[in-house]
Design a protein around this motif. Structure first.
Motif, mmCIF file in Angstrom:
data_model
loop_
_atom_site.group_PDB
_atom_site.id
_atom_site.type_symbol
_atom_site.label_atom_id
_atom_site.label_comp_id
_atom_site.label_asym_id
_atom_site.label_seq_id
_atom_site.Cartn_x
_atom_site.Cartn_y
_atom_site.Cartn_z
ATOM 1 N N ARG A 1 0.824 -1.196 0.000
ATOM 2 C CA ARG A 1 0.000 0.000 0.000
ATOM 3 C C ARG A 1 0.863 1.253 0.000
ATOM 4 N NH1 ARG A 1 -3.252 -3.112 3.490
ATOM 5 N NH2 ARG A 1 -2.433 -2.093 5.354
ATOM 6 N N ALA A 2 1.984 1.180 0.716
ATOM 7 C CA ALA A 2 2.864 2.345 0.784
ATOM 8 C C ALA A 2 3.460 2.663 -0.578
ATOM 9 C CB ALA A 2 3.985 2.100 1.797
ATOM 10 N N GLU A 3 3.670 1.592 -1.394
ATOM 11 C CA GLU A 3 4.284 1.797 -2.695
ATOM 12 C C GLU A 3 3.265 2.206 -3.759
ATOM 13 O OE1 GLU A 3 8.007 -1.309 -2.172
ATOM 14 O OE2 GLU A 3 6.214 -1.925 -3.250
ATOM 15 N N SER A 4 1.970 2.095 -3.418
ATOM 16 C CA SER A 4 0.944 2.485 -4.378
ATOM 17 C C SER A 4 0.763 3.987 -4.328
ATOM 18 C CB SER A 4 -0.358 1.747 -4.061
ATOM 19 O OG SER A 4 -0.816 2.116 -2.784
ATOM 20 N N GLY A 5 -0.327 4.474 -4.942
ATOM 21 C CA GLY A 5 -0.537 5.912 -5.051
ATOM 22 C C GLY A 5 -0.674 6.597 -3.709
ATOM 23 N N GLY A 6 -0.787 7.931 -3.746
ATOM 24 C CA GLY A 6 -0.930 8.713 -2.532
ATOM 25 C C GLY A 6 0.134 9.783 -2.456
ATOM 26 N N SER A 7 -0.107 10.753 -1.618
ATOM 27 C CA SER A 7 0.847 11.837 -1.452
ATOM 28 C C SER A 7 2.092 11.356 -0.727
ATOM 29 C CB SER A 7 0.197 12.971 -0.660
ATOM 30 O OG SER A 7 -0.029 12.562 0.676
ATOM 31 N N ARG A 8 3.126 12.197 -0.731
ATOM 32 C CA ARG A 8 4.360 11.839 -0.035
ATOM 33 C C ARG A 8 4.112 11.663 1.454
ATOM 34 N NH1 ARG A 8 9.674 15.330 -1.174
ATOM 35 N NH2 ARG A 8 9.278 14.333 -3.188
ATOM 36 N N ALA A 9 3.279 12.539 2.023
ATOM 37 C CA ALA A 9 2.975 12.443 3.452
ATOM 38 C C ALA A 9 2.243 11.140 3.764
ATOM 39 C CB ALA A 9 2.132 13.633 3.886
ATOM 40 N N GLU A 10 1.321 10.737 2.885
ATOM 41 C CA GLU A 10 0.591 9.494 3.092
ATOM 42 C C GLU A 10 1.523 8.297 3.006
ATOM 43 O OE1 GLU A 10 -2.248 9.935 0.005
ATOM 44 O OE2 GLU A 10 -3.827 10.693 1.330
ATOM 45 N N LYS A 11 2.433 8.322 2.031
ATOM 46 C CA LYS A 11 3.386 7.223 1.886
ATOM 47 C C LYS A 11 4.304 7.136 3.105
ATOM 48 C CE LYS A 11 3.548 7.118 -3.167
ATOM 49 N NZ LYS A 11 4.387 7.296 -4.375
ATOM 50 N N LYS A 12 4.706 8.300 3.618
ATOM 51 C CA LYS A 12 5.577 8.296 4.797
ATOM 52 C C LYS A 12 4.858 7.698 5.995
ATOM 53 C CE LYS A 12 8.503 11.234 7.670
ATOM 54 N NZ LYS A 12 9.047 12.597 7.892
ATOM 55 N N GLU A 13 3.587 8.057 6.171
ATOM 56 C CA GLU A 13 2.811 7.526 7.288
ATOM 57 C C GLU A 13 2.587 6.018 7.134
ATOM 58 O OE1 GLU A 13 0.876 6.902 10.696
ATOM 59 O OE2 GLU A 13 2.017 8.695 10.125
ATOM 60 N N GLN A 14 2.364 5.574 5.889
ATOM 61 C CA GLN A 14 2.169 4.152 5.640
ATOM 62 C C GLN A 14 3.441 3.358 5.922
ATOM 63 O OE1 GLN A 14 0.772 4.516 1.628
ATOM 64 N NE2 GLN A 14 -1.389 4.477 2.209
ATOM 65 N N THR A 15 4.597 3.913 5.542
ATOM 66 C CA THR A 15 5.859 3.242 5.816
ATOM 67 C C THR A 15 6.129 3.204 7.315
ATOM 68 O OG1 THR A 15 6.768 3.964 3.692
ATOM 69 C CG2 THR A 15 8.332 3.225 5.352
ATOM 70 N N ARG A 16 5.812 4.296 7.995
ATOM 71 C CA ARG A 16 5.980 4.343 9.452
ATOM 72 C C ARG A 16 5.125 3.260 10.111
ATOM 73 N NH1 ARG A 16 3.627 6.832 13.931
ATOM 74 N NH2 ARG A 16 5.087 7.712 15.455
ATOM 75 N N GLN A 17 3.892 3.112 9.649
ATOM 76 C CA GLN A 17 3.017 2.083 10.200
ATOM 77 C C GLN A 17 3.536 0.694 9.875
ATOM 78 O OE1 GLN A 17 0.308 2.651 12.283
ATOM 79 N NE2 GLN A 17 0.554 0.432 12.556
ATOM 80 N N ALA A 18 4.106 0.531 8.682
ATOM 81 C CA ALA A 18 4.682 -0.761 8.308
ATOM 82 C C ALA A 18 5.828 -1.137 9.239
ATOM 83 C CB ALA A 18 5.172 -0.715 6.861
ATOM 84 N N LEU A 19 6.617 -0.162 9.674
ATOM 85 C CA LEU A 19 7.693 -0.418 10.632
ATOM 86 C C LEU A 19 7.125 -0.880 11.970
ATOM 87 C CD1 LEU A 19 9.967 2.659 9.823
ATOM 88 C CD2 LEU A 19 10.651 0.257 9.600
ATOM 89 N N LEU A 20 6.051 -0.238 12.411
ATOM 90 C CA LEU A 20 5.416 -0.630 13.667
ATOM 91 C C LEU A 20 4.835 -2.044 13.562
ATOM 92 C CD1 LEU A 20 3.571 2.726 14.465
ATOM 93 C CD2 LEU A 20 5.542 1.801 15.709
ATOM 94 N N ASP A 21 4.168 -2.335 12.443
ATOM 95 C CA ASP A 21 3.573 -3.656 12.262
ATOM 96 C C ASP A 21 4.650 -4.741 12.184
ATOM 97 O OD1 ASP A 21 1.033 -2.618 12.269
ATOM 98 O OD2 ASP A 21 0.862 -2.524 10.089
ATOM 99 N N ALA A 22 5.734 -4.444 11.493
ATOM 100 C CA ALA A 22 6.827 -5.414 11.385
ATOM 101 C C ALA A 22 7.421 -5.702 12.753
ATOM 102 C CB ALA A 22 7.911 -4.886 10.440
ATOM 103 N N THR A 23 7.535 -4.676 13.582
ATOM 104 C CA THR A 23 8.080 -4.867 14.925
ATOM 105 C C THR A 23 7.162 -5.732 15.767
ATOM 106 O OG1 THR A 23 9.114 -2.679 14.781
ATOM 107 C CG2 THR A 23 8.969 -3.680 16.963
ATOM 108 N N ILE A 24 5.851 -5.463 15.703
ATOM 109 C CA ILE A 24 4.895 -6.278 16.457
ATOM 110 C C ILE A 24 4.971 -7.739 16.018
ATOM 111 C CG2 ILE A 24 2.434 -6.763 16.678
ATOM 112 C CD1 ILE A 24 3.318 -4.719 18.626
#
Length: 230
Positions: A21-44
């Motif tokens: 989802r992070a690599e799909s469309g969306g603004s830069r801010a949205e992609k940054k937030e999605q990547t940040r969430q992916a880091l949290l999910d990966a850690t969990i």
């Protein structure tokens, strides 16, 4: 086209979905937030059966599908990421118990069975986050441990404010209310730990919940008889 199972060390499916989802469309801010969430999910995912202190930044970055150096665009350090996980998990815990005591002021003393029933549902639906909280409450990463202690203190104070609205407790001072709230929170956290460490059988779970219910009822009965200091 056939799919192949995940091999050891590959990105978990949940984190890969986040990355997609992070690599799909969306603004830069949205992609940054999605990547940040992916880091949290990966850690969990990684701390599901390991301590937070045993995982590395490189593992987390790989799980989120980014290079290690990109990690610092989202978190200052692994400790910073751990504190964020604590804050997220505590929000889940607050929601779990807030639902059970939302109308506390109109109903009087909280209902132990309702509170535990709500908590049990949340433990089952957000088990990974609760497991992280319980394991790291006395874990080896000082920043994370302190963050959990701070969040639990704030949660106790929030509960104490609700207790102050109960008609029979209006004459209680802040110190007594906080002691009572601490007892309730301690029972809840101990129950969560026992549920997560249990054998998963319905009978075992029912026995743990019934024991916690008795403990809470004893606290509530004791509160009704307590003579607050003036």
């Amino acid at each position: 086209m056939t799919s192949t199972p995940d091999s050891p060390g590959t990105t978990p499916r949940k984190a890969r979905a986040k990355r997609s989802r992070a690599e799909s469309g969306g603004s830069r801010a949205e992609k940054k937030e999605q990547t940040r969430q992916a880091l949290l999910d990966a850690t969990i995912d990684l701390v599901d059966d390991r301590s937070f202190g045993s995982i590395s930044l490189r593992e987390v970055a790989r799980g989120a599908g980014i290079v290690p150096t990109a990690f610092y665009r989202h978190f200052a350090s692994m400790e910073d990421l751990g504190v964020t996980l604590v804050e997220d998990a505590m929000r889940v815990l607050r929601r779990a118990l807030r639902e059970a005591r939302r109308d506390l002021s109109s109903r009087g003393m909280p209902t132990a069975r309702d509170s535990l029933s709500t908590l049990l549902k949340k433990v089952h639906s957000d088990e990974s986050q609760f497991r992280f909280l319980i394991r790291e409450r006395h874990g080896g990463v000082a920043e994370v441990r302190r963050a959990i202690a701070t969040e639990l203190l704030l949660f106790s104070r929030e509960l104490a404010i609700d207790l102050a609205r109960v008609p029979t407790l209006t004459e209680w001072g802040a110190a007594d209310l906080e002691v009572a709230a601490d007892l309730v929170v301690s029972i809840m956290m101990t129950t969560v730990a026992e549920l997560l460490d249990g054998d998963g059988r319905e009978a075992t779970e029912r026995a743990l919940v019934e024991r916690a219910e008795k403990q809470l009822i004893m606290v509530f009965l004791g509160m009704a008889q307590w003579k607050p200091e003036r």
